[in-house]
Design a protein around this motif. Structure first.
Motif, short mmCIF file in Angstrom:
data_model
loop_
_atom_site.label_atom_id
_atom_site.label_comp_id
_atom_site.label_asym_id
_atom_site.label_seq_id
_atom_site.Cartn_x
_atom_site.Cartn_y
_atom_site.Cartn_z
N ASP A 124 31.00 9.18 5.42
CA ASP A 124 31.65 9.41 4.50
C ASP A 124 32.31 8.09 3.98
N ALA A 125 32.36 7.91 2.75
CA ALA A 125 33.21 6.90 2.36
C ALA A 125 34.73 7.14 1.86
N LYS A 126 34.98 8.39 2.12
CA LYS A 126 36.34 8.57 1.85
C LYS A 126 37.39 7.62 2.51
N GLY A 127 38.51 7.49 1.37
CA GLY A 127 39.45 6.46 1.80
C GLY A 127 38.95 5.15 2.00
N LEU A 128 37.85 4.90 1.04
CA LEU A 128 37.18 3.67 1.00
C LEU A 128 38.06 2.37 0.96
N GLU A 129 39.21 2.54 -0.10
CA GLU A 129 40.04 1.35 -0.30
C GLU A 129 40.83 1.04 0.81
N GLU A 130 41.38 2.16 1.55
CA GLU A 130 42.01 2.09 2.83
C GLU A 130 41.50 1.64 3.91
N TRP A 134 42.24 -2.32 5.66
CA TRP A 134 42.45 -2.23 7.00
C TRP A 134 41.58 -3.51 7.71
N LEU A 135 40.30 -3.34 7.36
CA LEU A 135 39.12 -4.30 7.77
C LEU A 135 39.65 -5.81 7.29
N ALA A 136 40.05 -6.02 6.07
CA ALA A 136 40.37 -7.39 5.51
C ALA A 136 41.63 -7.56 6.23
N LYS A 137 42.61 -7.04 6.58
CA LYS A 137 43.94 -7.22 7.47
C LYS A 137 43.31 -7.85 8.77
N GLU A 138 42.35 -6.93 9.35
CA GLU A 138 42.06 -7.38 10.88
C GLU A 138 41.08 -8.67 10.71
N ASP A 139 40.31 -8.67 9.96
CA ASP A 139 39.50 -9.76 9.86
C ASP A 139 38.30 -9.95 10.76
N PRO A 140 37.69 -8.94 11.33
CA PRO A 140 36.77 -9.15 12.56
C PRO A 140 35.79 -10.12 12.36
#
Length: 325
Positions: A124-130, A134-140
């Protein structure tokens, strides 16, 4: 008519309701949890009975509810006995996970840390921007995603500037900050469509290390699920273990006998301990089953492993910080 006559602290008018609750709720709940907890012990020998082990926390909760409910009825010996069986038998399954020894953790300021995120996106791509925020903030440094659609994969690769690697399919996709040295593309197993496996060879200041992503079938597909574990062990066996990291949705809890067998055979320490990740989309986001796991070789020390937020999937993501030993 006059007011109901009292007997002790319970009104006579309430006795019928209490009898109904005793026969229709308290006893069936106690019997169900006790029987399931006892049958689950047969998971040592039967894959079908091993399915029952995953729900051991529910048997404990059912036993506690049975005890609490029995306090309001006079006939409480049987429900208390059933509750004791449910709690003790389930506790025998869960206790080894809570009591097992783990290697010493690394301090928060340990050098050379690797940040990894594992996430089942639930097709599911639901909430894609969210999710992307979050991934950009964590920057793994490394992101391992199971059950993701192409729109999510493309967005992560392009907007977060990551290299994407898959096995023979993208049932498991691994996103890396730098290009992998090598991508493993193991074939799938004999039964069903699983397991989905992808592995990348990476390099840091200390040399090469391997990250593998895994996605098992549901444990109710007993033959397929067991074959998933055997296939995973076969794929990982020839690879060096000291700096290996294996993460994914294993669809099995630490108190199942199937997971215990894999833990013993994989040759890596499981760094997650009873960390519930499913279902994230239940009431109040209350997850109760730890089915997403992190393994790492002896040259890695755990700095931190924690759950991420709800991101539209039925799984919580895992955020993992490891440091060189």
């Amino acid at each position: 008519m006059g007011p109901p006559v009292k007997r002790g602290d319970v009104q006579v008018g309430d006795m019928g309701l209490l009898r109904f609750l005793y026969s229709a709720v308290i006893l069936p709940l106690g019997w169900a949890c006790a029987i399931a907890a006892v049958l689950a012990q047969g998971g040592r020998f039967s894959g079908h009975l091993d399915v029952l082990t995953h729900f051991a926390p529910l048997y404990v909760a059912g036993g506690v509810i049975t005890v609490a409910a029995s306090l309001f009825v006079a006939e409480r010996r049987l429900p208390l006995a059933l509750a004791a069986i449910a709690v003790l038998a389930s506790g025998a399954l869960i206790a080894p996970e809570l009591l097992r020894r783990q290697s010493p953790a690394a301090p928060a300021d340990a050098g050379g840390q690797l940040k990894l995120v594992q996430f089942n996106a639930a097709l599911d791509a639901k909430g894609l921007e969210e999710r992307l925020a979050w991934l950009a903030k964590e920057d793994p440094d490394i992101l391992v995603v199971e059950d993701s659609r192409e729109v999510f994969q493309t967005a992560v690769a392009q907007r977060l500037g990551r290299y994407m690697a898959c096995g023979r399919t993208c049932g498991v996709a691994i996103f890396t900050r730098t290009p992998p040295l090598k991508i493993e593309s193991p074939r799938r197993g004999r039964y069903g469509l699983g397991p989905s496996i992808a592995a990348v060879h990476m390099a840091d200041a200390r040399g090469e290390f391997i990250v593998a992503g895994i996605h098992y079938q549901w444990p109710t597909k007993v033959r397929t699920h067991r074959e998933n574990g055997l296939r995973m062990l076969q794929v990982l066996k020839p690879l060096p273990k000291a700096r290996m990291i294996v993460v994914g949705d294993f669809n099995s809890t630490p108190w199942s006998f199937d997971r215990r067998r894999d833990d013993a055979a994989i040759g890596l320490e499981r760094r997650t301990r009873a960390l519930p990740t499913w279902p994230a989309n239940g009431p109040f986001g209350l997850a109760f089953l730890p089915i997403d796991h992190v393994y790492a070789g002896e040259d890695w020390r755990t700095v931190e492993i924690r759950r991420g937020p709800r991101l539209g999937s039925d799984h919580y993501p895992l955020l993992v910080l490891l440091a060189p030993k």
